[in-house]
Structure formats: C-alpha cells, structure tokens
Design a protein around this motif. Structure first.
Motif, short mmCIF file in Angstrom:
data_model
loop_
_atom_site.label_atom_id
_atom_site.label_comp_id
_atom_site.label_asym_id
_atom_site.label_seq_id
_atom_site.Cartn_x
_atom_site.Cartn_y
_atom_site.Cartn_z
N ARG A 463 23.98 6.69 49.61
CA ARG A 463 25.22 7.43 49.35
C ARG A 463 25.28 7.90 47.90
O ARG A 463 25.67 9.04 47.62
N LEU A 464 24.88 7.06 46.97
CA LEU A 464 24.92 7.43 45.56
C LEU A 464 23.89 8.49 45.21
O LEU A 464 24.15 9.41 44.43
N LEU A 465 22.69 8.36 45.78
CA LEU A 465 21.61 9.28 45.43
C LEU A 465 21.55 10.51 46.33
O LEU A 465 20.83 11.47 46.03
N GLY A 466 22.26 10.48 47.47
CA GLY A 466 22.18 11.59 48.40
C GLY A 466 20.80 11.73 49.01
O GLY A 466 20.27 12.83 49.15
N LEU A 467 20.18 10.61 49.36
CA LEU A 467 18.81 10.62 49.87
C LEU A 467 18.75 11.24 51.27
O LEU A 467 19.68 11.12 52.05
N PRO A 468 17.64 11.90 51.59
CA PRO A 468 17.50 12.49 52.93
C PRO A 468 17.26 11.42 53.98
O PRO A 468 16.76 10.34 53.69
N SER A 469 17.61 11.77 55.20
CA SER A 469 17.44 10.84 56.32
C SER A 469 16.02 10.95 56.88
O SER A 469 15.55 12.06 57.14
N PRO A 470 15.31 9.82 57.08
CA PRO A 470 13.97 9.88 57.68
C PRO A 470 14.01 9.92 59.20
O PRO A 470 12.96 10.06 59.83
N ALA A 471 15.20 9.78 59.80
CA ALA A 471 15.29 9.71 61.26
C ALA A 471 15.59 11.07 61.89
O ALA A 471 15.31 11.27 63.07
N GLN A 472 16.17 11.99 61.12
CA GLN A 472 16.46 13.33 61.62
C GLN A 472 15.86 14.34 60.65
O GLN A 472 16.11 14.28 59.44
N PHE A 473 15.07 15.27 61.16
CA PHE A 473 14.43 16.27 60.31
C PHE A 473 13.95 17.43 61.18
O PHE A 473 13.98 17.37 62.42
N PHE A 474 13.51 18.48 60.52
CA PHE A 474 12.90 19.62 61.19
C PHE A 474 11.39 19.56 60.97
O PHE A 474 10.93 19.35 59.84
N LEU A 475 10.63 19.74 62.04
CA LEU A 475 9.17 19.80 61.97
C LEU A 475 8.76 21.26 62.10
O LEU A 475 9.08 21.92 63.09
N VAL A 476 8.07 21.77 61.09
CA VAL A 476 7.69 23.18 61.05
C VAL A 476 6.18 23.29 61.26
O VAL A 476 5.41 22.59 60.59
N ARG A 477 5.79 24.17 62.17
CA ARG A 477 4.38 24.32 62.55
C ARG A 477 3.93 25.75 62.28
O ARG A 477 4.70 26.71 62.42
N GLY A 478 2.66 25.91 61.90
CA GLY A 478 2.11 27.23 61.69
C GLY A 478 0.60 27.24 61.83
O GLY A 478 -0.04 26.19 61.83
N GLN A 479 0.03 28.45 61.94
CA GLN A 479 -1.43 28.56 62.05
C GLN A 479 -2.12 28.16 60.76
O GLN A 479 -3.26 27.71 60.77
N ASP A 480 -1.45 28.35 59.64
CA ASP A 480 -2.01 27.97 58.34
C ASP A 480 -0.85 27.61 57.42
O ASP A 480 0.33 27.70 57.79
N ALA A 481 -1.18 27.19 56.20
CA ALA A 481 -0.15 26.77 55.26
C ALA A 481 0.82 27.90 54.95
O ALA A 481 2.02 27.68 54.80
N GLU A 482 0.31 29.12 54.84
CA GLU A 482 1.16 30.26 54.53
C GLU A 482 2.22 30.47 55.60
O GLU A 482 3.40 30.69 55.29
N GLN A 483 1.83 30.40 56.85
CA GLN A 483 2.81 30.61 57.93
C GLN A 483 3.83 29.48 57.97
O GLN A 483 5.02 29.71 58.26
N VAL A 484 3.42 28.26 57.67
CA VAL A 484 4.37 27.14 57.63
C VAL A 484 5.44 27.40 56.57
O VAL A 484 6.64 27.23 56.82
N LEU A 485 5.02 27.82 55.38
CA LEU A 485 5.98 28.08 54.31
C LEU A 485 6.90 29.25 54.65
O LEU A 485 8.10 29.23 54.32
N GLU A 486 6.37 30.27 55.32
CA GLU A 486 7.21 31.41 55.72
C GLU A 486 8.24 30.98 56.75
O GLU A 486 9.41 31.40 56.70
N ARG A 487 7.85 30.14 57.68
CA ARG A 487 8.79 29.68 58.70
C ARG A 487 9.82 28.73 58.11
O ARG A 487 10.97 28.69 58.56
N GLU A 488 9.43 27.95 57.11
CA GLU A 488 10.41 27.13 56.41
C GLU A 488 11.50 28.01 55.79
O GLU A 488 12.69 27.68 55.85
N ALA A 489 11.08 29.13 55.19
CA ALA A 489 12.05 30.01 54.54
C ALA A 489 13.06 30.56 55.54
O ALA A 489 14.26 30.67 55.23
N LYS A 490 12.62 30.90 56.75
CA LYS A 490 13.54 31.39 57.78
C LYS A 490 14.51 30.29 58.21
O LYS A 490 15.70 30.54 58.44
#
Length: 765
Positions: A463-490
């Motif tokens: 609560r004090l640090l505002g840490l992210p939750s390890p139990a809920q997250f988005f998993l982003v997949r791509g053909q290469d690192a570039e596509q993963v970063l582009e999909r993260e941006a969307k």
C-alpha cells in the motif's frame, strides 16, 4: 519361497536406506508453493510468466523503516542496515538507493532524444516555433541548480519530465542519498536486501527471520516510536518450513506414539511394537525415496500430508497380530497365507483411492498420491515378507484384547425392525437437510497458511509503495521483441483511460523504459525538428550560435537494457523468446478493487497478442473443475468397488460397502449444517474414505464372527482417527479441511461397520 521373498525385500530396503542417506544430506526438500499449483492447460507461457515473476522476487527482502521525522527515520534505517548486514553470507544489501540513478542516466544519455512521454509527444507535435523558442529561452536562463544534463543536450527540458514519469511507478523518491517516502503519519526509508541462500532451499531454522526480528527489536530500542515493515519470499519460505516441521512433529510423531501405545495396550509385548514400528518406518522411507526418484524433489507439504500415512499403514500389522494372538508360533506361516487375500484386497482399494489423487494436474497432489501409495505398499510388503520370520515368540491374549474382541457380540446389528427403520429415517432426514445446505468454495488462497503478521506487513508495504500485483497482469506476445513492444504501446493506450479516470493508480511496462525501435526513431525525428527550431529561436534572440548535441545513431535495444543494472525494475517482466514467440508482462499498480478486474479483462479484448491473466481466478477455476471431476470419480469409484466386492462376497458385498457410503454422506451433511464449504481437498478426503473405509468391511467379512478381525478393525480405526484427525490441527486450510473430512467420515464408518456384520453362524457364500 517365503525366505526368498524376505531376502529380496531386504535387498530393496537396503537400497532404500542408502538412498535415504543421500536424500537427507543433499537437501532435496522443496518449499516453493508454486510447485503445488497446476500448470496452465491452454497456455504454458502463463506458467512461465508466473514463474519468472516469482523467481525475480525469490531472494529479495524489501523493508520500510519509518519514524515521526526524517532524521529519526534515517537513524532507524542505519540501525536496521547494520543489523541485517552482520552476516554477509546470509543477506547482502541491494543496490536500491539514489546512487542507482547514475547508472541509469549513463545508459540512457546517448538516447535521450528518443525518450518521450505521450504528453511530450503531443506537445511537440502541435507547438509553434515561438512556443518552442520561448521554452528553450526559459530553460536557458532559469536559475542554476542540479540538472540531469546540460542545456545543449536538452534545450526544451524534456528529459526530467520523462524521468518523473518513470519515478511515478513508485512512491519512493531520492532524498539525501536515500530512497524516501511519506505516508500514514511517518517518514520512511526504503531498503532492500538480497538473500544469499535460495528461498526454496531454506530450512526450518528461520535464520533470515531471526535476523529480521533482531533488526526490528534494535530499531525500536534505538529510535523509540519507530517502525519496520518487511516483506519477501524468504520470510514466507522460512515460515512454511517451520510450520511444516512443527506439523510433522505434531502429526507424524504424535500419531506414531499413539499407534505404539495402542499396540502396547493390546498386546503387552515389545515385539509387536518394534515390528509395527519397523513397517511404518520402512513404508515412509520407501515413499520418500520413490517420490524423490520420480519428482527429483519432495515438497514439505507432501511430508506433512504423508505423515498421516501412519494411521493407515499400521492396519496390516494390526490385522496380523490380532489374528496371531493365542496361536502357537508354528502356525504363523499358515496364518499369513489365510490373511493375505483380505489384506491384498484392502491394499488394492486403498492404493487405488490414493492414486486417484494423481488425476488432477497438481504436482503437489501427484506427489502426495505417489508418496502415500508407495508408502502403503512398502508397509504391506514388510508385514507380508518379514513378520512370519521375525515374529517367533509366543503372543498370549491380553485382558484388554479379550475384552475388546468380545465386545463385538454386544455391538448392535442392523435388523429389519421398527426401531432401526426409524433411526434410518432420522439419519436420512439429517443427511438430506445437510446436503441441501451444503455450499462450495474454490479459492486458491486455501493453499496458503502464512502467518498473519507476514500478510499484514506485505499489504502495508504494498500500500505504501504502490507495488504491482503478481497475480493479475497482461501477457503480451509477438513474433519478435519489436512487435511485443508495439503491442504493449497499444495496450497502454487503453490502460491510460483507467488511469485518467482514477480507477487504476498506474501500470509498469517494459516499453515505458524501452520504446519500440520504430517509436524511438519517430520520437528522435520529432525531437530533432522541435529542438532545431528551439535552438534557432534562441540563436536569433541572443545573437549567439548554440548547437544541439549529437546523439547515438542507432536505437536502444533490449539486449543493451537487460545487460545494464538499470533494468532491475523491469527485468523480470521481459520473458524474451519462448519457442518461436517473444513475451513480456505488463503489471498493474495499486490493484485492490476486485470490481475493476472484469473491466481490465475487457481492455485486452480485440488486441492481438494481448492476454489478460488473473492467476487467482484461473487456479480457482481449476480447483472448481477438478472438484467436480473428483466428485464424479468418487461416484464411479463406489460403483467399481461394489462390483469388486461382489466378485468375492456375492450378495453380502453391501455389508462392506454401505458403511462407507453412509459415512461419506454423513460427512457432507455435517459440513452443510455447520457451514463448512465443500472444496477440492474435502473431496479428496472423501476419495480416500472410499479406499480405507471399505477395508474395515472387508476384514469383517473375510473373518465373520472372529473377535480378532473386530480387534484389528477397532485398532485400525482409532489409529486412523488419531493421525488424520491431527491433520485438522494444520495451519494450512487445505490440509485442515482434509483432516476434518477424514475425522468425521472415519468416525461414522467405524461405528457403522460392525452394525452391518453378518448374522451369527452365516458366511459370505
């Protein structure tokens, strides 16, 4: 022939003994709670993501040391650091302080021109030359002070805002060379330590926990009114190891002592105590060795569960010695041959029931299933192969055994009378009412049994640090690192809506620290054009000829970032290549409103390569599915066992089968009446009741009218109640539910079995 089997089993036991020495000296125990959980059935990458997040935190301790004012907080933090650093072989300070910013600055400095926030990008796109020049002049003439870079390298002052956006991922800020935050009426110093020992190899001695508690006491003594909040996987691992060790002592040693006391009261001879003890020890040793060979490591929870094996494995020794009482030693071979058919059938029903645990895709349950099944086989073979050779002396009938054996004649027997049918109707109404009220609960948190103070510290620190939750997250997949970063941006464009509406405090993505190559190039062109206009405006206004600094020609790559200590904050979120795909994780900060989860799941809809992961909900769904599956298997199991009993006992098979059926329904009814929800581990207990409860009926039908069979059943039932009933004392909710199920079911089955015995003078034919 019997001697050959005894020698062969001796060789096996010697091999097991050699393996036991290696096992206990090589620390093959596992305390990782994730090892108990099922793998994702449709997407193995989800399991890999969860494992990566867990591995990233498996050795880390995070502390907040707070006091009423900043000076006191600094003194308290110094005391805590000194105490925690006394043993460098145990804990080492992590590079989590203000100085770590210098490392990140050096990495990003050559690429400053292509690091823009969305707000900066929008402003640079619409700003006029006059606005850009005015901003540059203001930055040039502002009072001298600490700067991240000189004016030529950042004429519009874009870089501090980019770093401010990165800093927003945590409430901690640099102050006097430390990381500081203010909250809940205190000033806090953030510290981090790295465990030099793997969290999942920790023992029950609680070394790190002891150091933390000494540091907490020293902080309180040195700075009155100060407070230390600490969280980390090593503390949970040590708590789990300590809890498992205590429960093994309570359940395993306690049940073994109770069993041996029963043997003494019944036989008043050291020989049965020693031989039954030998069968139990060998059964447990065989179980540990086979489990270690199959799974490489044995989980502590498996040992806690397996310690209840004592309550089942001694049945064979009880049955042998109960029949052996009052008979000359010369008859022990023939006696064993007469007992073997019933003992083998009892073993088969129990082993089948235990192995049914392995159907569910839970590595922990599969370990428990194999451990228990092989342990029973080991105990049975010890009795069958060695007891006729080692049991050479006389074994007279004791007064206690005599009184108990003769009590069978006074035990009520079910008959077709009005009183019995009335009692049956009352029991049926009780069962139906309880089943009607029975509720279910499938929650992965039932696997947890962590101490309350650790959970409280974890929540406060998060609560004090505002840490992210390890139990809920988005998993982003791509053909290469570039596509993963582009999909993260969307994806971030959609998450920004939640942040703007104050529904979500924020998120943390790799692309925040590493934009895609295309985005970097576009931002570099945008900043070059804007800054060129700004520099030209300054030159015109001042009459000087300032020049814009030059930057790196290429782009910042994932390999460069991951190789630098500056990536510590997001390294665990970059999964990289898995198979022919690349993956990353976008984590969410301050996620404490369950009502928001469906909206976040909807945010991923329609985005290619983006998957919403709610691990808590997914595993809870698996628990529900396998509870329903195991419930169906129980029904099929009862049918299969009845058919098996019919092949041997014909029309009298119901007498061995009905008590277990009624005991199972009675247990469910009690759960319904008292409000105890039905969960997977309760159903697993019911599955084992099927295997063990039928054993009592088998013994009674195999030897009708014999007091020795009733004595063996009584001893087996009481010892099973002791061992499984003690599981109800476990601090792990799953084991406690399992133990309560076994306790209620065993009591009911044990009381009902003699009521269904054969009438006097009648056999099973």
């Amino acid at each position: 022939m019997r001697s050959k089997w005894a020698i062969l089993w001796l060789l096996v036991v010697l091999a097991v003994g050699a393996h036991q020495v290696w096992f206990w000296f090589s620390a093959r125990l596992d305390t990782d709670v994730l090892a108990l959980l099922p793998e994702d059935e449709q997407a193995p990458e989800v399991g890999a993501a969860t494992r990566k997040l867990a591995d990233g935190a498996s050795r880390e301790l995070v502390l907040l040391v707070g006091a009423k004012d900043w000076e006191a907080a600094q003194r308290a933090a110094d005391v805590a650091r000194e105490e925690l650093s006394r043993d460098p072989s145990l804990l080492k300070p992590s590079a989590l302080d203000a100085s770590s910013l210098d490392v990140a600055l050096e990495l990003y400095r050559p690429y400053r021109d292509r690091l823009l926030t969305p707000a900066q990008r929008a402003w640079l796109t619409r700003a006029t030359a006059e606005e850009l020049g005015g901003t540059a002049l203001m930055k040039l003439y502002q009072p001298a002070g600490p700067r991240l870079t000189d004016w030529e390298a950042d004429p519009l002052g874009l870089w501090p805002d980019w770093w401010a956006a990165r800093a927003a991922e945590s409430t901690a800020r640099p102050r006097d060379g430390r990381l500081w935050l203010s909250g809940e009426g205190r000033e806090w110093v953030l510290l981090a330590f790295h465990s030099q020992v793997s969290a999942f190899a920790l023992g029950a001695d609680g070394r790190i926990t002891g150091v933390v508690e000494r540091a907490r006491a020293a902080v309180t003594a040195a700075v009155p009114g100060s407070r230390m909040v600490v969280a980390g996987v090593p503390l949970y691992a040590e708590a789990a190891a300590s809890q498992a060790s205590n429960e093994m002592s309570t359940i395993g040693i306690g049940s073994m002592a109770a069993v041996l006391l029963l043997v003494w009261l019944t036989f008043r001879s050291v020989r049965p105590i020693l031989l039954v003890g030998v069968s139990l020890v060998i059964g447990c040793a065989v179980a540990i060795s086979v489990t270690a060979l199959v799974f490489d490591r044995v989980h502590l929870l498996t040992l806690v569960f397996g310690s209840s094996l004592v309550g089942v494995a001694e049945d064979y020794g009880f049955h042998y010695f109960a029949a052996r009482q009052g008979k000359p030693p010369s008859e022990r071979g023939a006696l064993m041959r007469g007992l073997l058919p019933g003992m083998v059938m009892a073993l088969l029903t129990s082993v089948v029931a235990y192995l049914a645990l392995g159907i569910a895709p839970f590595p922990g349950l599969r370990q428990m299933a194999l451990f228990s099944a092989t342990g029973l086989v080991g105990a049975f073979l010890t009795v069958a192969c060695w007891f006729p050779h080692l049991d050479t002396g006389a074994l007279p009938v004791t007064p206690f055994a005599q009184r108990f054996a003769t009590s069978l004649a006074r035990w009520p027997r079910f008959t077709s009378t009005r009183a019995w049918w009335t009692g049956t109707a009352v029991l049926a109404l009780f069962i139906l009412g309880g089943l009607w009220r029975l509720k279910t609960r499938d929650d992965v948190r039932q696997l947890q049994g962590a101490p309350a103070h650790l959970i409280a510290d974890q929540r406060e620190l998060g609560r004090l640090l505002g840490l992210p939750s390890p139990a809920q997250f988005f998993l982003v997949r791509g053909q290469d690192a570039e596509q993963v970063l582009e999909r993260e941006a969307k994806l971030k464009e959609r998450l920004d809506v939640f942040v703007a509406d104050r529904m979500l405090p924020g998120y943390r993505a790799v692309s925040d620290w590493l934009p895609s190559a295309e985005q970097q190039r576009a931002d570099a062109r945008l900043s070059a054009r804007a800054e060129a206009q700004a520099v030209a405006a300054v030159a015109e206004a001042t009459g000087e000829a300032p020049t814009r600094a030059r930057f790196a020609d290429g782009v910042l790559t994932p390999e460069q970032l991951l190789a630098s200590p500056a990536s510590a904050a997001i390294r665990q979120q970059w999964l990289g290549a898995m198979g022919d795909q690349h993956f990353s994780i976008v984590m969410l900060r301050g996620l404490d409103a369950p009502s928001l989860l469906p909206h976040l799941a909807e945010a991923a809809r329609g985005l290619e390569g983006v998957r919403w992961v709610d691990k808590t909900q997914e595993i809870s769904g698996l628990l529900e599915r396998y509870r329903e599956l195991m419930g169906g298997l129980i029904v099929l199991g009862y049918v299969a066992v009845l058919l098996l009993l019919v092949t041997r006992f014909r029309r009298q098979a119901w007498r061995a089968w009905l008590p277990t059926v009624v005991g199972t329904l009675f247990t469910l009814a009690v759960f319904g009446w008292v409000g105890e929800p039905l969960q997977l581990f309760s159903v697993l207990g019911l599955m084992l009741l099927l295997g063990m409860g039928v054993d009592y009926g088998i013994f009674m039908l195999e030897h009708p009218g014999e007091g020795s069979a009733w004595l063996a059943v009584a001893l087996a039932g009481v010892s099973t109640l002791l061992s499984f009933g003690l599981l109800g004392l476990s601090a792990t909710p799953a084991l406690r539910s399992f133990g309560l199920t076994m306790l209620l079911g065993e009591v009911a089955i044990w009381l009902l079995t003699p009521c269904c015995r054969l009438p006097a003078g009648k056999d099973v034919s």
